[in-house]
Design an enzyme around this catalytic site. Structure first.
Site, mmCIF file in Angstrom:
data_model
loop_
_atom_site.group_PDB
_atom_site.id
_atom_site.type_symbol
_atom_site.label_atom_id
_atom_site.label_comp_id
_atom_site.label_asym_id
_atom_site.label_seq_id
_atom_site.Cartn_x
_atom_site.Cartn_y
_atom_site.Cartn_z
ATOM 1 N N ASN A 148 3.919 -5.607 5.838
ATOM 2 C CA ASN A 148 2.661 -6.436 6.243
ATOM 3 C C ASN A 148 3.141 -7.889 6.853
ATOM 4 O O ASN A 148 2.409 -8.047 7.663
ATOM 5 C CB ASN A 148 1.752 -6.697 4.981
ATOM 6 C CG ASN A 148 1.045 -5.279 4.472
ATOM 7 O OD1 ASN A 148 0.513 -4.607 5.333
ATOM 8 N ND2 ASN A 148 1.077 -5.114 3.315
ATOM 9 N N SER A 182 0.692 -1.241 0.253
ATOM 10 C CA SER A 182 -0.062 -0.108 0.057
ATOM 11 C C SER A 182 0.757 1.229 0.164
ATOM 12 O O SER A 182 0.395 2.385 -0.452
ATOM 13 C CB SER A 182 -0.949 0.034 1.085
ATOM 14 O OG SER A 182 -0.180 -0.093 2.361
ATOM 15 N N ASP A 236 -5.085 6.387 10.286
ATOM 16 C CA ASP A 236 -4.788 4.971 10.898
ATOM 17 C C ASP A 236 -3.340 4.872 11.405
ATOM 18 O O ASP A 236 -3.128 3.921 12.010
ATOM 19 C CB ASP A 236 -4.792 3.958 9.697
ATOM 20 C CG ASP A 236 -3.836 4.208 8.707
ATOM 21 O OD1 ASP A 236 -3.082 5.139 8.559
ATOM 22 O OD2 ASP A 236 -4.180 3.512 7.426
ATOM 23 N N GLY A 274 -1.594 -4.222 1.100
ATOM 24 C CA GLY A 274 -1.818 -5.446 1.858
ATOM 25 C C GLY A 274 -0.896 -6.765 1.653
ATOM 26 O O GLY A 274 -0.676 -7.563 2.131
ATOM 27 N N HIS A 325 -0.544 4.772 7.194
ATOM 28 C CA HIS A 325 -0.250 4.928 5.866
ATOM 29 C C HIS A 325 0.231 6.658 5.779
ATOM 30 O O HIS A 325 -0.678 7.423 6.258
ATOM 31 C CB HIS A 325 -1.574 4.753 4.835
ATOM 32 C CG HIS A 325 -1.625 3.363 4.884
ATOM 33 N ND1 HIS A 325 -2.615 2.845 5.779
ATOM 34 C CD2 HIS A 325 -1.261 2.345 4.116
ATOM 35 C CE1 HIS A 325 -2.416 1.349 5.458
ATOM 36 N NE2 HIS A 325 -1.845 1.143 4.304
#
Length: 224
Positions: free
Chosen positions: A115, A49, A199, A86, A202
């Site tokens: 991830n 991402s 979040d 992801g 990011h």
């Protein structure tokens, strides 16, 4: 073939090669490009991402900014962004053979691993996957750039340190280029939350020019 004839043939081949290289340089110069930019590059980016513009406006991510940087630097290059939000190192490893066959890149940028850490996956597995990706890319004739990441110390100091070190371990083992930390100047500054989305994982669009600068420092020498 006697020695005299062999020497004459070798000389002719050298003159032919020199003429070919000179022609390439003249074509590049006439097109407004420096002579070293005559080589056409296909840059394959295999990431997650952080490279797929998650949560930000299209065209604002570091990969899109890289296209503009390449044009500004008069690089004869095309970007293939095969990043998937992801994705893990295992996912990238499974996708890579098809991508190499389809796009035949001259340069592969591997931006994976975050991830794996977020899911607490074994670091040995992540390392082995990155090693396999670097080797496959080299075997396909591409140069390789490994893009490193770090995780907060709340994962445990040893896990965090080992995770940060594995990218350098892979780069050294395969003798490929390394960007030690994609988020340098983003995650390690005062009040970093200002450069992250809600979040806190990011980066915002504001952070992506810094991310590009980090990647460009490792990528530009490979284009020469």
């Amino acid at each position: 073939m006697d020695q005299k004839m062999e020497s004459k043939t070798t000389a002719m081949k050298r003159r032919s090669l020199l003429a070919h290289c000179t022609a390439l340089a003249l074509v590049a110069t006439s097109a407004g490009l420096p002579a070293w930019a005559a080589t056409r590059h296909t840059i394959l980016i295999v990431g997650d991402s952080l490279s797929a513009e998650y949560g930000i406006e299209r065209g604002k991510g570091w990969v899109a900014l890289l296209e503009k940087q390449l044009a500004q630097d008069k690089q004869n290059a095309t970007i293939v962004n095969a990043s998937i939000s992801g994705d893990t190192t295992s996912g990238g490893r499974s996708r890579l053979p098809g991508l190499l066959k389809q796009h035949q890149p001259t340069l592969v940028v591997i931006e994976l691993g975050a991830n794996d850490a977020l899911r607490g996956l074994p670091l040995n597995t992540a390392r082995d996957n990155l090693l396999a990706m670097a080797r496959a890319s080299k075997a396909a004739g591409a140069k390789v750039l490994i893009v490193g990441m770090q995780v907060p110390p709340n994962y445990g100091r040893r896990y965090s340190d080992d995770f940060a070190a594995l990218f350098g371990t892979v780069a050294k083992a395969e003798n490929v280029a390394l960007v030690p930390f994609l988020l340098k100047g983003v995650a390690d500054v005062a009040e970093p939350e200002k450069l992250f989305q809600a979040d806190r994982i990011h980066p915002t669009a504001q952070a992506h020019p810094t991310m590009l600068a980090n990647v460009w420092a490792g990528l530009k020498p490979l284009l020469r």
